[in-house]
Design an enzyme around this catalytic site. Sequence first.
Site, PDB file in Angstrom:
ATOM      1  N   VAL A 105      -0.689   7.390   6.056  1.00  0.00           N
ATOM      2  CA  VAL A 105      -0.301   8.657   5.427  1.00  0.00           C
ATOM      3  C   VAL A 105      -1.244   9.791   5.848  1.00  0.00           C
ATOM      4  CG1 VAL A 105       0.766   7.528   3.422  1.00  0.00           C
ATOM      5  CG2 VAL A 105      -1.667   8.125   3.324  1.00  0.00           C
ATOM      6  N   HIS A 121       5.446   5.424   4.823  1.00  0.00           N
ATOM      7  CA  HIS A 121       4.784   5.560   3.516  1.00  0.00           C
ATOM      8  C   HIS A 121       4.480   7.015   3.154  1.00  0.00           C
ATOM      9  CE1 HIS A 121       3.378   1.058   3.540  1.00  0.00           C
ATOM     10  NE2 HIS A 121       4.643   1.202   3.260  1.00  0.00           N
ATOM     11  N   CYS A 129       7.249  17.801  -5.947  1.00  0.00           N
ATOM     12  CA  CYS A 129       7.279  18.000  -7.398  1.00  0.00           C
ATOM     13  C   CYS A 129       7.906  16.785  -8.061  1.00  0.00           C
ATOM     14  CB  CYS A 129       8.070  19.253  -7.745  1.00  0.00           C
ATOM     15  SG  CYS A 129       8.259  19.459  -9.524  1.00  0.00           S
ATOM     16  N   CYS A 132      11.401  18.697  -9.965  1.00  0.00           N
ATOM     17  CA  CYS A 132      12.503  19.325  -9.207  1.00  0.00           C
ATOM     18  C   CYS A 132      12.590  18.807  -7.779  1.00  0.00           C
ATOM     19  CB  CYS A 132      12.373  20.840  -9.226  1.00  0.00           C
ATOM     20  SG  CYS A 132      11.042  21.479  -8.183  1.00  0.00           S
ATOM     21  N   CYS A 152       8.002  25.396 -10.780  1.00  0.00           N
ATOM     22  CA  CYS A 152       8.911  25.044 -11.883  1.00  0.00           C
ATOM     23  C   CYS A 152       8.138  24.632 -13.130  1.00  0.00           C
ATOM     24  CB  CYS A 152       9.878  23.931 -11.455  1.00  0.00           C
ATOM     25  SG  CYS A 152       9.219  22.253 -11.608  1.00  0.00           S
ATOM     26  N   SER A 191      -2.552  -5.275   8.469  1.00  0.00           N
ATOM     27  CA  SER A 191      -2.744  -6.627   7.937  1.00  0.00           C
ATOM     28  C   SER A 191      -1.390  -7.318   7.759  1.00  0.00           C
ATOM     29  CB  SER A 191      -3.493  -6.565   6.608  1.00  0.00           C
ATOM     30  OG  SER A 191      -2.760  -5.779   5.687  1.00  0.00           O
ATOM     31  N   ASN A 215      -5.299  -6.385  16.850  1.00  0.00           N
ATOM     32  CA  ASN A 215      -5.980  -6.394  15.550  1.00  0.00           C
ATOM     33  C   ASN A 215      -7.378  -6.975  15.743  1.00  0.00           C
ATOM     34  OD1 ASN A 215      -6.670  -7.020  12.661  1.00  0.00           O
ATOM     35  ND2 ASN A 215      -4.538  -6.449  12.350  1.00  0.00           N
ATOM     36  N   GLU A 217      -8.501  -9.253  13.866  1.00  0.00           N
ATOM     37  CA  GLU A 217      -8.457 -10.669  13.463  1.00  0.00           C
ATOM     38  C   GLU A 217      -7.008 -11.136  13.339  1.00  0.00           C
ATOM     39  OE1 GLU A 217     -10.577 -10.086   9.797  1.00  0.00           O
ATOM     40  OE2 GLU A 217      -8.716  -9.670   8.717  1.00  0.00           O
ATOM     41  N   ALA A 233      -8.541  -1.299  18.202  1.00  0.00           N
ATOM     42  CA  ALA A 233      -7.361  -0.640  18.772  1.00  0.00           C
ATOM     43  C   ALA A 233      -7.766   0.503  19.715  1.00  0.00           C
ATOM     44  CB  ALA A 233      -6.475  -0.109  17.648  1.00  0.00           C
TER      45      ALA A 233
HETATM   46  P1  OAD Z   1      -4.890  -2.846   5.736  1.00  0.00           P
HETATM   47  O1  OAD Z   1      -6.158  -2.233   5.287  1.00  0.00           O
HETATM   48  O2  OAD Z   1      -4.220  -3.805   4.867  1.00  0.00           O
HETATM   49  O3  OAD Z   1      -5.134  -3.587   7.126  1.00  0.00           O
HETATM   50  C1  OAD Z   1      -5.834  -3.000   8.160  1.00  0.00           C
HETATM   51  C2  OAD Z   1      -5.776  -3.953   9.344  1.00  0.00           C
HETATM   52  O4  OAD Z   1      -6.369  -3.331  10.448  1.00  0.00           O
HETATM   53  C3  OAD Z   1      -6.511  -5.280   9.117  1.00  0.00           C
HETATM   54  O5  OAD Z   1      -5.682  -6.342   9.558  1.00  0.00           O
HETATM   55  C4  OAD Z   1      -7.764  -5.145  10.009  1.00  0.00           C
HETATM   56  O6  OAD Z   1      -8.139  -6.398  10.566  1.00  0.00           O
HETATM   57  C5  OAD Z   1      -7.272  -4.219  11.085  1.00  0.00           C
HETATM   58  N1  OAD Z   1      -8.306  -3.367  11.693  1.00  0.00           N
HETATM   59  C6  OAD Z   1      -9.358  -2.754  11.101  1.00  0.00           C
HETATM   60  N2  OAD Z   1     -10.036  -2.003  11.976  1.00  0.00           N
HETATM   61  C7  OAD Z   1      -9.388  -2.114  13.168  1.00  0.00           C
HETATM   62  C8  OAD Z   1      -9.584  -1.567  14.468  1.00  0.00           C
HETATM   63  N3  OAD Z   1     -10.603  -0.736  14.728  1.00  0.00           N
HETATM   64  N4  OAD Z   1      -8.720  -1.924  15.442  1.00  0.00           N
HETATM   65  C9  OAD Z   1      -7.678  -2.780  15.184  1.00  0.00           C
HETATM   66  N5  OAD Z   1      -7.444  -3.322  13.989  1.00  0.00           N
HETATM   67  C10 OAD Z   1      -8.276  -2.985  12.983  1.00  0.00           C
HETATM   68  O7  OAD Z   1      -3.925  -1.623   6.152  1.00  0.00           O
HETATM   69  P2  OAD Z   1      -2.341  -1.624   6.323  1.00  0.00           P
HETATM   70  O8  OAD Z   1      -1.865  -2.848   6.997  1.00  0.00           O
HETATM   71  O9  OAD Z   1      -1.991  -0.319   6.918  1.00  0.00           O
HETATM   72  O10 OAD Z   1       0.291   1.220   1.379  1.00  0.00           O
HETATM   73  O11 OAD Z   1      -1.870  -1.646   4.823  1.00  0.00           O
HETATM   74  C11 OAD Z   1      -0.517  -1.514   4.532  1.00  0.00           C
HETATM   75  C12 OAD Z   1      -0.322  -0.687   3.296  1.00  0.00           C
HETATM   76  O12 OAD Z   1      -1.113  -1.215   2.231  1.00  0.00           O
HETATM   77  C13 OAD Z   1      -0.805   0.743   3.403  1.00  0.00           C
HETATM   78  O13 OAD Z   1       0.137   1.586   4.030  1.00  0.00           O
HETATM   79  C14 OAD Z   1      -1.012   1.113   1.988  1.00  0.00           C
HETATM   80  C15 OAD Z   1      -1.731  -0.111   1.509  1.00  0.00           C
HETATM   81  O14 OAD Z   1      -1.699  -0.367   0.167  1.00  0.00           O
HETATM   82  C16 OAD Z   1       0.554   2.165   0.491  1.00  0.00           C
HETATM   83  O15 OAD Z   1      -0.273   2.970   0.144  1.00  0.00           O
HETATM   84  C17 OAD Z   1       1.961   2.113  -0.005  1.00  0.00           C
HETATM   85 ZN    ZN Z   2       9.143  21.585  -9.420  1.00  0.00          ZN
END
Ligand code: OAD
Ligand code: ZN
Length: 249
Positions: A105, A121, A129, A132, A152, A191, A215, A217, A233
Amino acid sequence: MAEENLLNFASKFLAEARRVVVLTGAGVSAESGVPTFRGKDGLWKRFRAEELATPEAFSRNPRLVWEWYDWRRQIIARAKPNPAHQVIAEMEKYYPEFLLITQNVDGLHLKAGSRRIVEIHGNLWRLRCDRCGRKIENYEVPLKEIPPRCPCGSLYRPDVVWFGEPIPADRFEAAWCAARSCDLMLVAGTSAVVQPAASLPVMAKSHGARIVEVNLEPTPITGIADVSLFGRAGEILPKLWEKVKPKSA
Ligand code: OAD
Ligand code: ZN
């Protein structure tokens, strides 16, 4: 297998592909200094998601939720796209069909120049809002008024998807269609435990796409990946793209 061989495999897959989807998560922004959610220093180790990232939390204590988002916005405002974002932005110019699906995000993909993108996301630089539905872009850091208010009279919330909320249908539809019809999905820095995003690579695989994962890991995707490249990455993607990009470019 040696790292160089794995890179060669992955680059061959990327070079052969025509319809490409890139799925990213917080790991792609980690090297820009944006905290990830899980793992040792992850946000969900320090904060409780139920108190900060659910619609119930926002109705209970909008100020607390906004203070947390304001803090994250301050960190992200200082962050710059890293080589991973830049390579992904370059990739979209090369493939006839391409979609970047990000769970992030932070808006860093857009800042790096990605345009064929779905932020499933949402984006924390957009406010919505809660009554509204009015949406505005807002880059004020720190926010002068917490919680910010819509004309509003009701409250703005960050235009992001919280736990327990569905991904808006148009965005998910676009992501789902692309996943179903791509011939290669590059999954980087996620992850892959949060649904429904985590199902996208599974869907792609079951429709015959190759999966390349980047990744630090192993993840639940590693088992279905044709190649997993373990490392940062921001280092791996430029190395990989160097082998694939058209030499005249
Ligand atoms: P996570 O924090 O769950 O996972 C991050 C991943 O990136 C892990 O698997 C790490 O091993 C890997 N990682 C960390 N540093 C890295 C690097 N330099 N290069 C490559 N890999 C690396 O994040 P998301 O998978 O994005 O949702 O989490 C998914 C959703 O969970 C998010 O969008 C958010 C969260 O709750 C909402 O807010 C709805
Ligand atoms: Zn509003």
